[in-house]
Design an enzyme around this catalytic site. Structure first.
Site, PDB file in Angstrom:
ATOM      1  CE  LYS A 279      -0.168   0.117   5.635  1.00 24.94           C
ATOM      2  NZ  LYS A 279      -0.030  -0.585   4.350  1.00 24.94           N
ATOM      3  NE  ARG A 353      -4.334   2.871  -4.831  1.00 28.63           N
ATOM      4  CZ  ARG A 353      -3.980   1.673  -5.266  1.00 28.63           C
ATOM      5  NH1 ARG A 353      -4.679   1.081  -6.225  1.00 28.63           N
ATOM      6  NH2 ARG A 353      -2.920   1.055  -4.768  1.00 28.63           N
TER       7      ARG A 353
HETATM    8  N1  BES Z   1       1.590   3.296   2.201  1.00 25.02           N
HETATM    9  C1  BES Z   1       1.239   2.048   1.660  1.00 25.02           C
HETATM   10  C2  BES Z   1       2.289   1.485   0.704  1.00 25.02           C
HETATM   11  C3  BES Z   1       3.539   0.975   1.366  1.00 25.02           C
HETATM   12  C4  BES Z   1       3.541  -0.207   2.070  1.00 25.02           C
HETATM   13  C5  BES Z   1       4.711   1.687   1.231  1.00 25.02           C
HETATM   14  C6  BES Z   1       4.710  -0.666   2.650  1.00 25.02           C
HETATM   15  C7  BES Z   1       5.881   1.223   1.796  1.00 25.02           C
HETATM   16  C8  BES Z   1       5.873   0.051   2.525  1.00 25.02           C
HETATM   17  C9  BES Z   1      -0.060   2.181   0.863  1.00 25.02           C
HETATM   18  O1  BES Z   1      -0.990   3.052   1.403  1.00 25.02           O
HETATM   19  C10 BES Z   1      -0.690   0.829   0.879  1.00 25.02           C
HETATM   20  O2  BES Z   1      -1.063   0.366   1.905  1.00 25.02           O
HETATM   21  N2  BES Z   1      -0.781   0.213  -0.302  1.00 25.02           N
HETATM   22  C11 BES Z   1      -1.322  -1.082  -0.433  1.00 25.02           C
HETATM   23  C12 BES Z   1      -2.190  -1.101  -1.658  1.00 25.02           C
HETATM   24  C13 BES Z   1      -2.987  -2.371  -1.804  1.00 25.02           C
HETATM   25  C14 BES Z   1      -4.040  -2.435  -0.740  1.00 25.02           C
HETATM   26  C15 BES Z   1      -3.611  -2.378  -3.171  1.00 25.02           C
HETATM   27  C16 BES Z   1      -0.172  -2.082  -0.553  1.00 25.02           C
HETATM   28  O3  BES Z   1       0.821  -1.770  -1.227  1.00 25.02           O
HETATM   29  O4  BES Z   1      -0.260  -3.134   0.053  1.00 25.02           O
HETATM   30 MN    MN Z   2      -2.210   2.139   2.857  1.00 26.48          MN
END
Ligand code: BES
Ligand code: MN
Ligand code: ZN
Length: 498
Positions: A279, A353
């Site tokens: 990230k 997931r």
């Molecule tokens: N934990 C995150 C989702 C998230 C991001 C929650 C920011 C709250 C604030 C999750 O694990 C994630 O990174 N999801 C990705 C999925 C994508 C790679 C398909 C996302 O939402 O960017």
């Molecule tokens: Mn994630």
């Protein structure tokens, strides 16, 4: 903070602060009107000055009112009378409790704004007690000098309009206090940083919770045990971390031995850096909150224990970190889930997931009446719904409807998104049974589509709490959501009077 309920003339009651509601346009609820009469019109005299308009949440503190046993009188704005619902009570009285937290008062008496004939006492009390607890919440575990409130409120008394409302008011106090206990637990776990709140820490806290009741059994599966179960998807996430994953299992037995349980499955990612698909740095600290789904399961179970709900509930919290490492998942890796289905990991940041799918398959063994998973799953859900509603998707419309209703009733709202088959195509993979991301568009839905492939054996609903579990910015902190929604659902399923 302890609450009790009674009836009677408010002006004669000794207290550090008497709290009464005032609608806009100087309209008074019955209880406030009666008090004003007993006080010879002192309240209306203040309102004539027009400093106080009665907007929701406005407060006006008066000292030593005449002919009154209270040391202070606090007027609270309730907004327009015609728009007033129990929900407004919580919004209106929160600032009042915050004000009292910073005053010398250690007790207060709140006059409820409804009439003797109204049946909304239960909800008004729930809202009031929830607001009092919210106003008192502090998270100072990691500060070297604590700054506790100097003279915090210790006791609250709620004046109901008539004797026949006492029973539901008393029930509401008990329920709201249990929900407050659960909400506080969820907030405390969530606010802890990732270096303290690890999967092992969560497992230890679960064991501690288990000691609160003989009706609650807690077990924790190690990585070895998960390996034997074939949880290749969950373990692939944890491989990139030095902290061992844990699968925490709560079994609360408040109902008959053979009654099918409700299962709550919560994502417990104690820190999500994204893995190799790392990230961006900005606000990455907030990914300590990626265990809020799991924390809400702790909270809901704690509330069940406190209320001794006559229902069986299973809580499953898969817990891991998601970090970049030489041994971490790489884009393109293919793993085999406990269900036997294979997954091509195209983005290692879609890890929630990956741990939930194995936890959901594991949950089949409890033959649940319904399964609700709770997860900070997608940033896309924040884009869709912001911080007001949790995203709701389900393979059963009746279950979805129940949860939507419970969200409205508790003020911890959810909003349904479609889980149409047509979206499933976005998960097609050239190399495995499915891929773990759905490409551009409908990110919250494709995440739920992924989970739906592991929930065919039961009635299932998914709550995406990415937008609702915590607040960012100056007020950064966990909200404890959706503990109120989950508890509402369990109360309803347990058929407890409300
Ligand atoms: N934990 C995150 C989702 C998230 C991001 C929650 C920011 C709250 C604030 C999750 O694990 C994630 O990174 N999801 C990705 C999925 C994508 C790679 C398909 C996302 O939402 O960017
Ligand atoms: Mn994630
Ligand atoms: Zn995550």
């Amino acid at each position: 903070m302890e609450f009790s309920c009674k009836t009677g003339a408010a002006n004669a009651m000794k207290t550090a602060c008497l709290v009464v509601g005032v609608f806009k346009s100087n309209k008074l609820p019955a209880g406030t009107e009666a008090l004003d009469t007993a006080l010879g019109g002192q309240i209306k005299k203040v309102l004539k000055k027009q400093d106080f308009s009665g907007d929701v949440g406005q407060t006006q503190l008066l000292y030593e009112p005449n002919d009154c046993a209270a040391a202070r009188l606090l007027l609270v704005g309730l907004g327009e009378q015609k728009d007033f619902k129990p929900r407004q009570m919580g919004l209106a009285i929160l600032p009042a409790f915050q004000l009292l937290e910073n005053s010398g008062a250690t007790d207060c008496i709140v006059v409820l704004p409804n009439d003797e004939g109204d049946d909304d006492t239960y909800r008004l009390v729930r809202e009031t007690v929830a607001a009092a607890n919210a106003a008192q919440y502090r998270f100072e575990q990691c500060k070297s000098t604590k700054t506790p409130a100097k003279r915090p409120l210790k006791r609250g008394t709620l004046i109901v309009a008539g004797r026949k409302q006492l029973a539901s008011a008393t029930r509401a106090v008990a329920h709201a206090s249990a929900i407050a206990t659960g909400t506080k637990l969820a907030k405390d776990l969530a606010n802890l940083p990732g270096n303290i709140c690890t999967p092992t820490y969560l497992a230890e806290e679960a064991q501690k919770l288990g000691r609160r009741s003989s009706k609650l059994k807690v077990s924790v599966l190690t990585e070895k045990q998960m390996e034997r179960l074939g949880m290749g998807s969950l373990l692939s996430v944890s491989r990139g971390s030095r902290q061992p994953a844990k699968l925490i299992v709560f079994e609360y037995q408040g109902g008959k031995a053979d009654a099918k349980p409700i299962a709550l499955v919560g994502k417990g990612l104690t820190f999500d850096a994204g893995g190799i698909s790392i990230k961006p740095a900005a606000n990455m600290d907030e990914m300590k909150y990626d265990m809020c789904g799991g924390a809400s399961v702790f909270g809901a179970i704690a509330a069940c224990v406190e209320m001794e709900l006559p229902i069986n509930v299973v809580g499953v919290v898969p817990s891991s970190e998601n970090l970049p490492d030489g041994d971490a998942n790489k884009p393109g890796d293919i793993v085999t889930s406990m269900s036997g289905q294979t997954i091509e990991i195209l983005n290692t940041d879609a890890e929630g997931r990956l741990i939930l799918c194995d936890a959901l398959t594991y949950t089949e063994r409890f033959k649940p009446a319904a399964v609700i998973d709770i997860a900070t799953l997608t940033g896309a859900c924040i884009v869709a719904l912001g911080d007001q509603a949790s995203g709701l998707l389900a393979n059963d419309d009746k279950l979805a409807g129940e949860l939507l209703e419970c969200g409205t009733a508790s003020g911890d709202r959810a909003w349904q998104l479609p889980l149409w088959d047509e979206y499933q195509r976005q998960l097609d993979s050239n190399f495995a049974d499915m891929q773990n991301i759905g490409g551009k568009g409908a990110g919250t839905i494709t995440a739920a589509c992924f989970l739906s492939r592991f929930t065919k054996a039961f009635k299932w609903a998914h709550l995406d709490i990415a937008g609702t579990a915590w607040l960012s910015g100056a007020n950064k902190g966990a909200t404890g959501r959706p503990v109120p929604l989950l508890t509402e659902f369990l109360l309803k399923r347990a058929k407890v009077s409300m």
